[in-house]
Design an enzyme around this catalytic site. Structure first.
Site, PDB file in Angstrom:
ATOM      1  N   HIS C  17      24.670 -44.004 -23.410  1.00  0.00           N
ATOM      2  CA  HIS C  17      24.336 -45.350 -22.937  1.00  0.00           C
ATOM      3  C   HIS C  17      24.188 -45.324 -21.416  1.00  0.00           C
ATOM      4  O   HIS C  17      24.521 -44.359 -20.740  1.00  0.00           O
ATOM      5  CB  HIS C  17      25.360 -46.403 -23.393  1.00  0.00           C
ATOM      6  N   CYS C  36      28.109 -45.435 -13.789  1.00  0.00           N
ATOM      7  CA  CYS C  36      27.818 -45.879 -15.164  1.00  0.00           C
ATOM      8  C   CYS C  36      26.365 -46.296 -15.322  1.00  0.00           C
ATOM      9  O   CYS C  36      25.883 -46.502 -16.433  1.00  0.00           O
ATOM     10  CB  CYS C  36      28.716 -47.059 -15.545  1.00  0.00           C
ATOM     11  N   HIS C  42      24.434 -41.567 -19.557  1.00  0.00           N
ATOM     12  CA  HIS C  42      25.501 -40.616 -19.822  1.00  0.00           C
ATOM     13  C   HIS C  42      25.946 -40.903 -21.269  1.00  0.00           C
ATOM     14  O   HIS C  42      25.204 -41.546 -22.008  1.00  0.00           O
ATOM     15  CB  HIS C  42      26.644 -40.786 -18.809  1.00  0.00           C
ATOM     16  N   HIS C  44      29.323 -40.822 -24.543  1.00  0.00           N
ATOM     17  CA  HIS C  44      30.731 -40.788 -24.911  1.00  0.00           C
ATOM     18  C   HIS C  44      30.901 -40.360 -26.368  1.00  0.00           C
ATOM     19  O   HIS C  44      29.994 -40.533 -27.182  1.00  0.00           O
ATOM     20  CB  HIS C  44      31.367 -42.185 -24.761  1.00  0.00           C
ATOM     21  N   ASP C  82      25.629 -43.140 -34.370  1.00  0.00           N
ATOM     22  CA  ASP C  82      25.966 -41.736 -34.109  1.00  0.00           C
ATOM     23  C   ASP C  82      24.741 -40.928 -33.690  1.00  0.00           C
ATOM     24  O   ASP C  82      23.698 -40.973 -34.345  1.00  0.00           O
ATOM     25  CB  ASP C  82      26.596 -41.122 -35.372  1.00  0.00           C
ATOM     26  N   HIS C  83      24.898 -40.188 -32.594  1.00  0.00           N
ATOM     27  CA  HIS C  83      23.805 -39.387 -32.043  1.00  0.00           C
ATOM     28  C   HIS C  83      22.610 -40.248 -31.645  1.00  0.00           C
ATOM     29  O   HIS C  83      21.461 -39.821 -31.726  1.00  0.00           O
ATOM     30  CB  HIS C  83      23.413 -38.245 -32.994  1.00  0.00           C
ATOM     31  N   GLU C 128      36.340 -45.745 -25.598  1.00  0.00           N
ATOM     32  CA  GLU C 128      35.142 -45.215 -24.934  1.00  0.00           C
ATOM     33  C   GLU C 128      35.474 -43.830 -24.392  1.00  0.00           C
ATOM     34  O   GLU C 128      34.652 -42.932 -24.358  1.00  0.00           O
ATOM     35  CB  GLU C 128      34.818 -46.171 -23.791  1.00  0.00           C
TER      36      GLU C 128
END
Lengths: 141, 141, 141, 141, 141, 141
Positions: C17, C36, C42, C44, C82-83, C128
């Site tokens: 995100h 951020c 980046h 998580h 996911d991914h 996170e």
């Protein structure tokens, strides 16, 4: 003759990556890498463990001042990775598919260059997720 | 000459076992094994870490596709252990006292047989509880 | 009168995100959000804990079959995250700054819709990173 | 007027169980409970968190001496569960399907009976695996 | 020829220490050790992992009875460290700067002396914090 | 009407303490507090979780900038505790038996004073060890 002790410190960084081979089509990337190759990327909280070895200094009881080691690695290495995209933002990964295997080999060179004489880099561990981990000992085959 | 990188994946299974030697009386089992030998058994959430080594493929950056490795081990090995009784339900443990020592040695053969050429099994770690862990490197003495 | 028991299940997803407000300039985003908001994003490893409450069914001892709950949430919710990239790839986050605060509120609606009668959604927790966590109880102020 | 502080202590036990309803056939048990109902059972490393509340005693700074609390619960409760089979070996679970929901409600009564005046039981958390957790607050609906 | 299996057990102790060299002034200690040398000391929850190796006994499936190993190390070693001050209270640390490097080397001798024949001490790991860890394999250089 | 979201951040500090009542003799302290009252003290790696609540700002998606929250608490609170002795070195604990109960109540006042308008302190959790935890919600009885 002095004891050889290993000192390990863990680091954390959050980064995005997309595992893909730029020489291949999107279709071939999707076929080989599956969801790891989604075009907009995904990301991880990486944990990195750096392990060095040496003999404790008789005056301090330390192999290395772990606070100095931590600050050097944070300033020179982690700062290049944290909150970054591994495909586009990291000079020492230029031209390299950012798999964890390639990342850990690249990290070895960056970190070994920061160590003082008498302190040897012996192991890196890199967790991509709590269940997927990579290790490198500087070996070649 | 290529770097040798280690790839580790963790698995989870929940199983029952009773540590006892069928050649002994219940009294001798109780004396030697204590509560681990209670007749109705007990159980654990086992964690298994499988570590393989090899060189990253230049086209993919992978030593092995960790998703394929995971699926093969889940389908062929973990499925035989999860929600099972290690004394009675697992063909590859037949005739073996299901201590974690014997379990990890038996797991080595099962997992080594699943690996593709160029990828070597180098370490297993098996946690019986968060504080009790077993390691095996395929060594004999 | 029956006991009210809470059942919690944890899920994992890895996503990219970038926290930024599209109504602002890149400069203002950088000033407000710092790293951020790096343009390439980046990522998580998110951990999500879903907590539901109800009374154990006298015939099964279960508030809900946790395997069915897990499969429904994986198929309907986690598979969308996911991914993936939270800024571009997730229909239920469209038009929303993908902070963890906004993500957890959006997740509440997705997950509440999947629960059978007699089972109530009572808490979500979203990590996170291992040190940054968000909770939502469906409250408004 | 004194502050109300919550004190939590974690316990560990390893036990076997089989989730099944003795009023049903093996087929119906298999259909409803799946692998949780395998005839020879399976097992878990359970983690139990006991949370009590009260005001710190001005002379000691303690709500309760956590060592005494720990010893009482280990001696009276954990010793009945650790290295045991929940279906057959535990008097306070007699006649009860040993789901974690039923176990946590039964534990409430056992533990509440051990607390001194002025110290109230407020929450139990029971992890069956690191990803499946149950909570009970003594509530009825 | 028998398999060589490694058995690891974790221990916990809470202790105070102050890292300082009594041959130096307080100023020099402060300069070299920083906050680790504050005069009133600080403390840690230490985790110690003891790893031994040997062959499983064919009659028991055990390399060593881990309960006996645990009790011996708790009674002879951990009891000297837990809830103690490493600078003043521990006979086997007398005259030694209580860095984790010196502590782990001292622990090797204490623990090796407790092992039965056929069981070899192969590795100690000592976590001072969750992110700082020390290892010792009995090596000299 | 806006959703109320909870934001939690974890902090770490290492400190020494000795639990004793200065109005009592050493004998009475030893009798009441046992090893927690050893004269030279002991120590812990404390983990502190701070939980605040509020509504996400529509422009940022944040209840509070967690980096600013972290920096304020580290600078104003954690810096007073880390690598310190809780009996002698911490102004806001003066005259207070440094049990975790008294520490968490004292921390509430320190942390609440740092929060901006619209952000409410709702929960503190303080781990003295991984198995002993304390919670405070600002309640009085």
């Amino acid at each position: 003759m002095a004891p050889r002790v290993y000192v390990a410190r863990r680091f954390h960084f959050s980064a995005a990556h997309r595992v893909y081979n730029p020489a291949w089509s999107d279709e071939k990337n999707a076929e080989v890498f599956g969801p790891c190759s989604h075009p907009s990327g995904h990301g991880h909280n990486y944990e990195l463990e750096v392990v060095v070895a040496g003999s404790p200094n008789p005056d301090t009881g330390y192999v290395i001042d772990i606070t100095l080691l931590r600050k050097a690695i944070e300033a020179q290495v982690i700062s290049q990775l944290d909150h970054r995209n591994l495909n586009t933002d990291v000079p020492f990964l230029k031209g390299c598919i950012p798999s964890s295997e390639n990342l850990i080999v690249a990290l070895w060179k960056e970190i070994a260059a920061l160590l003082p004489p008498g302190v040897e880099l012996v192991r890196l561990r890199l967790w991509e997720t709590p269940r997927n981990c990579f290790e490198y000992y500087g070996e070649y085959i």
